[in-house]
Design a protein around this motif. Sequence first.
Motif, mmCIF file in Angstrom:
data_model
loop_
_atom_site.group_PDB
_atom_site.id
_atom_site.type_symbol
_atom_site.label_atom_id
_atom_site.label_comp_id
_atom_site.label_asym_id
_atom_site.label_seq_id
_atom_site.Cartn_x
_atom_site.Cartn_y
_atom_site.Cartn_z
ATOM 1 N N ASP A 107 0.861 -1.177 0.000
ATOM 2 C CA ASP A 107 0.000 0.000 0.000
ATOM 3 C C ASP A 107 0.902 1.233 0.000
ATOM 4 O O ASP A 107 1.510 1.577 1.019
ATOM 5 N N LEU A 108 0.991 1.922 -1.138
ATOM 6 C CA LEU A 108 1.924 3.040 -1.267
ATOM 7 C C LEU A 108 1.544 4.209 -0.371
ATOM 8 O O LEU A 108 2.426 4.912 0.141
ATOM 9 N N ASP A 109 0.247 4.433 -0.170
ATOM 10 C CA ASP A 109 -0.171 5.537 0.700
ATOM 11 C C ASP A 109 0.310 5.311 2.132
ATOM 12 O O ASP A 109 0.861 6.218 2.776
ATOM 13 N N ARG A 110 0.103 4.088 2.645
ATOM 14 C CA ARG A 110 0.548 3.786 3.998
ATOM 15 C C ARG A 110 2.068 3.801 4.094
ATOM 16 O O ARG A 110 2.639 4.241 5.094
ATOM 17 N N LEU A 111 2.742 3.323 3.038
ATOM 18 C CA LEU A 111 4.203 3.328 3.046
ATOM 19 C C LEU A 111 4.736 4.757 3.078
ATOM 20 O O LEU A 111 5.688 5.060 3.809
ATOM 21 N N GLN A 112 4.115 5.644 2.312
ATOM 22 C CA GLN A 112 4.555 7.036 2.316
ATOM 23 C C GLN A 112 4.305 7.685 3.674
ATOM 24 O O GLN A 112 5.134 8.484 4.151
ATOM 25 N N GLU A 113 3.181 7.340 4.316
ATOM 26 C CA GLU A 113 2.926 7.872 5.655
ATOM 27 C C GLU A 113 4.019 7.440 6.629
ATOM 28 O O GLU A 113 4.504 8.256 7.426
ATOM 29 N N ARG A 114 4.420 6.174 6.555
ATOM 30 C CA ARG A 114 5.466 5.689 7.442
ATOM 31 C C ARG A 114 6.801 6.373 7.139
ATOM 32 O O ARG A 114 7.575 6.685 8.039
ATOM 33 N N HIS A 116 7.194 9.400 5.955
ATOM 34 C CA HIS A 116 7.117 10.748 6.527
ATOM 35 C C HIS A 116 7.332 10.711 8.036
ATOM 36 O O HIS A 116 8.012 11.580 8.597
ATOM 37 N N GLU A 117 6.744 9.705 8.700
ATOM 38 C CA GLU A 117 6.933 9.579 10.141
ATOM 39 C C GLU A 117 8.405 9.355 10.481
ATOM 40 O O GLU A 117 8.945 9.963 11.412
ATOM 41 N N ASN A 118 9.060 8.470 9.713
ATOM 42 C CA ASN A 118 10.475 8.203 9.962
ATOM 43 C C ASN A 118 11.330 9.442 9.734
ATOM 44 O O ASN A 118 12.274 9.707 10.480
ATOM 45 N N ALA A 119 10.993 10.199 8.683
ATOM 46 C CA ALA A 119 11.753 11.422 8.411
ATOM 47 C C ALA A 119 11.611 12.408 9.565
ATOM 48 O O ALA A 119 12.595 13.051 9.973
ATOM 49 N N ALA A 120 10.384 12.516 10.100
ATOM 50 C CA ALA A 120 10.166 13.423 11.230
ATOM 51 C C ALA A 120 10.933 12.955 12.468
ATOM 52 O O ALA A 120 11.512 13.763 13.195
ATOM 53 N N THR A 128 14.231 5.065 14.487
ATOM 54 C CA THR A 128 13.184 4.778 13.500
ATOM 55 C C THR A 128 12.833 3.304 13.442
ATOM 56 O O THR A 128 12.154 2.865 12.506
ATOM 57 N N ASP A 129 13.323 2.501 14.411
ATOM 58 C CA ASP A 129 13.005 1.066 14.374
ATOM 59 C C ASP A 129 11.520 0.876 14.625
ATOM 60 O O ASP A 129 10.853 1.713 15.239
ATOM 61 N N THR A 130 11.001 -0.239 14.140
ATOM 62 C CA THR A 130 9.570 -0.514 14.214
ATOM 63 C C THR A 130 9.232 -1.601 15.237
ATOM 64 O O THR A 130 8.149 -2.153 15.201
ATOM 65 N N VAL A 131 10.174 -1.945 16.123
ATOM 66 C CA VAL A 131 9.864 -2.928 17.163
ATOM 67 C C VAL A 131 8.881 -2.304 18.140
ATOM 68 O O VAL A 131 9.148 -1.242 18.709
ATOM 69 N N PRO A 132 7.713 -2.905 18.360
ATOM 70 C CA PRO A 132 6.713 -2.280 19.221
ATOM 71 C C PRO A 132 7.103 -2.354 20.693
ATOM 72 O O PRO A 132 7.776 -3.284 21.131
ATOM 73 N N GLU A 133 6.675 -1.345 21.441
ATOM 74 C CA GLU A 133 6.872 -1.400 22.887
ATOM 75 C C GLU A 133 5.989 -2.476 23.499
ATOM 76 O O GLU A 133 6.352 -3.083 24.512
#
Length: 302
Positions: A107-114, A116-120, A128-133
């Motif tokens: 899903d390119l929209d969701r990938l782009q959102e992620r 942007h989040e990583n860039a921020a 920027t790791d994605t391991v959940p708390e």
Amino acid sequence: MASGFAFENQESATRDEMNAWVARFAPLVMAPAPLEAADLRDRLELIEGLRRDSERLATSKSMLRGPQDDELVRTFEMALPQLSQIESDLRTRLARVAPGDPESRPDLDRLQERLHENAARQEMGLATDTVPEVLEAVTSVPSWVAAIGLLIPALGVGAFVTVHMLLMIGGMWMAFGPGALALVLFYAIFYAAVVAMFGGAFTAAAEETIRLSGTDLVITKRLGALKFERRHQIDPDQKVKEVEQSETNNRTRRFFEVIEMTDPTGRPIHFARGISNAKREDLVRQLNAYLAYQRTLRTESP
């Protein structure tokens, strides 16, 4: 004469080929969409073959001029333009069930959102790791067939034992008085089995979920408004694994796989009986990765 005979043979071969093409296409819209990655890849391979064969049929379909060929050609012409959308849907579904598969389309929209989040987060100097708390997962889905299979005998045995107990204690009361109540201890054995069957029916019909936060594990079973939780402290240095358990019902022994974790004293904690083997194996990998990450945080902390 010979040319006419050759044309008829070619026409018949084209008709057979188009019938075969339509038959191969039919499951793409008539059968339920698959959920496993291997089945999705098989369908994508089928679409590739159909598209390759359609190029020849699109040219030779003009040979089919008989009245009996109208429906066949019309079906082929309706199906061919839909291959692209069906393929796109399958690749999107594959991305959900097998993230990272080269045949999938994320899903390119969701990938782009992620992104942007990583860039921020990078601008703020955050990881920027994605391991959940907190790791949450569904570890058992309701099985009403199994639940009813346990509930019916539980109700039958419970009713029979209750009637039998009342008749026996009533008769013994007339002969021995209050001493007849000692029979309640005997019938308690049967009621324990009935309670176990009711518990098994609830477990089969309930949805089981886990929530792992650090070393705190919460196992929740929910059925409608009913909700039961078990809380455990787990050993962060353990290796999560699958183990085989067994149970005996009506003199028949059944074996099934569960996930086993241990608490700091080594006592086993079992869950995830009601999911597929593939999902159970994937969850074991997630749990081990989560614990490994927690060990890293513990080592890095001052």
